[in-house]
Motif scaffolding. Structure first.
Motif, PDB file in Angstrom:
ATOM      1  N   ASP A 114      30.487   4.345 -39.829  1.00 30.44           N
ATOM      2  CA  ASP A 114      31.830   4.845 -39.530  1.00 30.44           C
ATOM      3  C   ASP A 114      32.843   4.354 -40.554  1.00 30.44           C
ATOM      4  OD1 ASP A 114      30.942   6.195 -37.308  1.00 30.44           O
ATOM      5  OD2 ASP A 114      31.652   4.722 -35.858  1.00 30.44           O
ATOM      6  N   LEU A 139      25.084  14.241 -43.183  1.00 34.01           N
ATOM      7  CA  LEU A 139      24.887  13.021 -42.402  1.00 34.01           C
ATOM      8  C   LEU A 139      24.127  11.930 -43.159  1.00 34.01           C
ATOM      9  CD1 LEU A 139      24.140  14.439 -38.845  1.00 34.01           C
ATOM     10  CD2 LEU A 139      26.334  13.824 -39.882  1.00 34.01           C
ATOM     11  N   SER A 150      31.547  11.652 -32.556  1.00 33.82           N
ATOM     12  CA  SER A 150      31.715  10.622 -33.566  1.00 33.82           C
ATOM     13  C   SER A 150      33.183  10.266 -33.752  1.00 33.82           C
ATOM     14  CB  SER A 150      31.122  11.101 -34.897  1.00 33.82           C
ATOM     15  OG  SER A 150      31.354  10.161 -35.921  1.00 33.82           O
ATOM     16  N   THR A 173      32.542   6.120 -43.770  1.00 34.13           N
ATOM     17  CA  THR A 173      33.004   7.508 -43.657  1.00 34.13           C
ATOM     18  C   THR A 173      34.520   7.596 -43.663  1.00 34.13           C
ATOM     19  OG1 THR A 173      31.025   8.179 -42.425  1.00 34.13           O
ATOM     20  CG2 THR A 173      32.989   9.557 -42.181  1.00 34.13           C
ATOM     21  N   THR A 198      25.929   1.741 -36.852  1.00 32.42           N
ATOM     22  CA  THR A 198      26.932   2.780 -36.634  1.00 32.42           C
ATOM     23  C   THR A 198      28.315   2.345 -37.095  1.00 32.42           C
ATOM     24  OG1 THR A 198      25.673   3.552 -34.721  1.00 32.42           O
ATOM     25  CG2 THR A 198      27.937   4.328 -34.925  1.00 32.42           C
ATOM     26  N   ASP A 224      25.307  18.418 -33.711  1.00 34.44           N
ATOM     27  CA  ASP A 224      25.346  17.118 -34.387  1.00 34.44           C
ATOM     28  C   ASP A 224      24.153  16.277 -33.944  1.00 34.44           C
ATOM     29  OD1 ASP A 224      27.780  17.749 -35.596  1.00 34.44           O
ATOM     30  OD2 ASP A 224      28.930  17.009 -33.886  1.00 34.44           O
ATOM     31  N   TRP A 262      22.219  10.176 -34.152  1.00 34.70           N
ATOM     32  CA  TRP A 262      22.722   8.983 -34.843  1.00 34.70           C
ATOM     33  C   TRP A 262      24.226   9.072 -35.091  1.00 34.70           C
ATOM     34  CZ3 TRP A 262      19.052  12.227 -37.324  1.00 34.70           C
ATOM     35  CH2 TRP A 262      17.717  11.924 -37.003  1.00 34.70           C
ATOM     36  N   TYR A 263      24.739  10.282 -35.114  1.00 31.45           N
ATOM     37  CA  TYR A 263      26.154  10.539 -35.369  1.00 31.45           C
ATOM     38  C   TYR A 263      26.966  10.525 -34.081  1.00 31.45           C
ATOM     39  CZ  TYR A 263      30.140  13.215 -37.359  1.00 31.45           C
ATOM     40  OH  TYR A 263      31.368  13.637 -37.782  1.00 31.45           O
ATOM     41  N   ASP A 264      26.298  10.675 -32.945  1.00 31.39           N
ATOM     42  CA  ASP A 264      26.987  10.978 -31.693  1.00 31.39           C
ATOM     43  C   ASP A 264      27.127   9.813 -30.717  1.00 31.39           C
ATOM     44  OD1 ASP A 264      27.511  13.565 -32.352  1.00 31.39           O
ATOM     45  OD2 ASP A 264      25.809  14.436 -31.311  1.00 31.39           O
ATOM     46  N   TYR A 280      24.188   8.482 -41.373  1.00 29.86           N
ATOM     47  CA  TYR A 280      23.760   8.704 -39.991  1.00 29.86           C
ATOM     48  C   TYR A 280      22.357   9.314 -40.009  1.00 29.86           C
ATOM     49  CZ  TYR A 280      28.805   8.190 -39.287  1.00 29.86           C
ATOM     50  OH  TYR A 280      30.103   7.730 -39.299  1.00 29.86           O
ATOM     51  N   CYS A 281      21.357   8.485 -39.842  1.00 27.14           N
ATOM     52  CA  CYS A 281      19.971   8.948 -39.904  1.00 27.14           C
ATOM     53  C   CYS A 281      19.079   7.867 -39.304  1.00 27.14           C
ATOM     54  CB  CYS A 281      19.560   9.239 -41.352  1.00 27.14           C
ATOM     55  SG  CYS A 281      19.683   7.796 -42.437  1.00 27.14           S
TER      56      CYS A 281
END
Length: 627
Positions: free
Chosen positions: A440, A425, A601, A443, A436, A256, A259-261, A429-430
């Protein structure tokens, strides 16, 4: 009779879970100009007026027939999704604690307010989208509404409501941050270090919450609880924080992206690599716990536990080996325990015939594999399994000169790392993506069936982007599939928890013949110097790694707490009939026991909801399984 293992690999899900359908896409607006703020305000004003009158039938009529209302704690102390008007009416009639909704133009920072956006990736379906503020009896939180045209007017297609903050219990951040010092003379003053030692050793009382496990799940839950002023202790049998990552196979790098983590409160710095090596993550987790002043006891085991239903508390016996080698045994009485041992359970270690006669150097489960030997030219390795760990380990063997064969019994869902970045992503998420918190919300606001429809579209794009890799793998004898209902890798993770590979180079090795693949057969027996397959083929091996995955998280519950407690907990993961993840992050079925896990995430987002539920029970705002 159809059993889970008799189904094709692409269709297998967690036993007892539901293979939810793919949502149909609604009609799209064809108007060139829409006053989105006015439309949204009219809907929200009507909603609030009808809510105050308890006119649930009229509230449901604000929704299209094929609509979804997803709620995480805004309506009740559970995660629920109501599909269609009838379900909305019957649900609201049973009681709820929602007070009102408001259009939110400030979450998480100033936003455009209601606007027309594309709901479907190809732009064929669009409507009005806006953030909402959910106000409930005991707190508030963000939400998201999506409106579509229906019978000449605008109605709600999907609504997400959530409560992630309790009244009178704000997190001490920003303007509410602690002062950190009390000026003036005080002969009894203790400095920060003195206070910190007393806190981490629980010299003045027991924790309200005990967390078992100190990976991203345990630490994220602890961080959230600390912000709610809940005394918490996290324990782990490992020597150091981060060892759950540090002790895995040598070449492991997260699949992953950074940006996602991000973890709660402390994000990865701007210079952090896109993909994090395991040891780098392990060190970060250790620093994270120190900076957030989390109370962690390493080298600590849970020796005994029992639940007192009258007192509503646990009795636990902890055995702690301190840094000086001394052993301390403590009896504590936490009111809640969070099992944060990973979203899987016991390792799925096969018991093949002849294993005890193997004369090679290594025969282990992938969780025990520490890396290929350097300069392994002339050595042979067999990897049993064909998903993330198997391909990563095979690549490690190849890079160190081994002759490697993968044994793939059933098909694998494969997606290249680039496709994950481009399709799964992006754009949430980039680099230079939204905050964030906004990503989230966008999502997790999607109901399960709608999310599955989106993933079906993405899978079509992925088949094009990864065409050469997928065709090359199948031609080489490594069989791929497209996941449940052709919805791809991410849905396979959410519904099964395994059966996939994010390609970071292993696929090309198979295509080029540098790693051999044997598909469609299982293991007949382990030979003294190799493996015999069910079709009679014999493979020589100096090392054998069983990358055969893990059992359900509930098996870890059983191992930790015993049969009586585990019998009240259903199988974890996969969807329930409403499209909500089963057991995880919700009331587990046993009072005072919570299961928390998933990737970084998921831990970031759902740790806050777990903490809110626990805090509410501690404050007497809710009861187990109650409104």
């Amino acid at each position: 009779m159809t059993t889970p293992n008799s189904l094709p690999s692409s269709q297998r899900i967690v036993p007892g879970s539901v293979d939810i359908p793919i949502a149909p896409w609604p009609a799209t607006t064809k108007e060139e100009t829409v006053d989105a703020p006015a439309v949204a305000s009219k809907i929200i004003d009507s909603f609030n007026e009808l809510l105050s009158k308890k006119d649930h039938k009229a509230i449901a009529d604000l929704f299209v027939e094929n609509s979804y209302w997803r709620d995480h704690l805004g309506l009740t102390w559970d995660f629920r999704t109501m599909k269609g008007r009838d379900k909305i009416v019957s649900f609201l009639d049973k009681g709820h604690h929602l007070t009102n909704l408001a259009i939110d133009r400030e979450y998480p920072t100033k936003n455009n307010g209601p606007e027309v956006v594309a709901f479907r990736g190809d732009g064929s379906v669009s409507g009005i989208q806006f953030f909402v503020r959910t106000v409930a009896k005991h707190g508030f939180g963000p939400g998201l509404a999506r409106l579509v045209r229906d019978d000449g007017g605008w109605k709600i297609w999907t609504l997400y409501t959530t409560m992630n903050e309790l009244n009178d219990h704000p997190e001490p951040t920003g303007r509410l941050r602690p002062i950190g010092v009390k000026h003036g003379a005080n002969p009894e003053r203790k400095n920060w270090l003195d206070r910190r030692k007393a806190e981490v050793n629980f010299e003045n009382g027991d924790p309200d919450v005990l967390i078992i496990g100190c990976g991203q799940a345990g630490l994220s839950a602890h961080a959230r609880l600390k912000m709610l002023n809940v005394p918490t202790l996290a324990i782990d049998i490992c020597d150091n924080i981060g060892d759950n990552w540090r002790n895995r196979y040598h070449q492991l790098v997260l699949h992953d992206a950074v940006w996602y983590d991000h973890l709660p409160y402390i994000k990865f710095p701007e210079f952090w690599p896109v993909f994090t090596p395991k040891d780098k993550l392990a060190d970060f987790l250790k620093s994270y716990a120190e900076m957030l002043e989390l109370n962690v006891w390493n080298n600590t085991s849970l020796e005994y536990s029992s639940w007192d239903d009258k007192k509503k508390e646990w009795t636990v016996v902890l055995k702690r080996t301190k840094k000086d080698g001394s052993v301390e045994v403590r009896v504590m009485h936490p009111k809640h325990i969070i099992q944060a041992t990973g979203h899987s359970g016991k390792k799925n270690a096969p018991n093949f015939k002849g294993m005890e006669k193997f004369e090679g150097d290594v025969l282990c489960h992938s969780s025990e594999f520490r890396g290929a030997k350097k300069n392994g030219k002339g050595r042979k390795a067999v990897v049993i399994g064909a998903c993330n760990s198997a391909l990563d380990i095979s690549q490690d063997f190849y890079e160190n000169g081994y002759d490697v064969t993968i044994v793939q019994r059933s098909s694998t869902t494969v997606m290249t790392s680039k496709a994950v970045l481009d399709l799964l992503l992006y754009p949430a998420y980039c680099e230079n993506g939204p905050p964030t918190e906004e990503a989230d919300l966008l999502t997790w606001a999607k109901p399960g069936e709608v999310y599955k429809a989106i993933q079906a579209d993405l899978n079509e794009l992925q088949q094009v982007q990864d065409k050469d890799i997928l065709e090359g793998l199948n031609k080489a004898g490594f069989k791929t599939d497209r996941g449940p209902m052709n919805t791809g890798l991410w849905m396979k993770y959410l519904q099964r928890g395994g059966g996939y590979y994010i390609d970071v180079g292993g696929s090309q090795l198979i295509i080029d013949g540098k790693v051999k693949a044997k598909h469609g057969v299982g293991i007949s027996e382990i030979l003294p110097r190799g493996v015999k397959l069910e079709d009679g083929t014999e493979l020589e091996a100096d090392e054998i790694v069983c990358a055969t995955g893990y059992q359900n998280m509930r098996t870890a519950t059983e191992a930790i707490f015993g049969d009586e407690v585990a019998s009240k907990v259903s199988n974890v993961w996969g969807y329930d009939e409403e499209g909500e993840t089963r057991v995880m992050w919700r009331q587990s079925g046993h009072p005072g026991l919570w299961l928390h896990g998933g990737n970084l995430s998921m831990c970031r987002y759902f740790s806050r909801l777990v903490a809110i539920q626990i805090k509410a029970q501690l404050e007497g705002l809710s009861k187990p399984s109650g409104l």
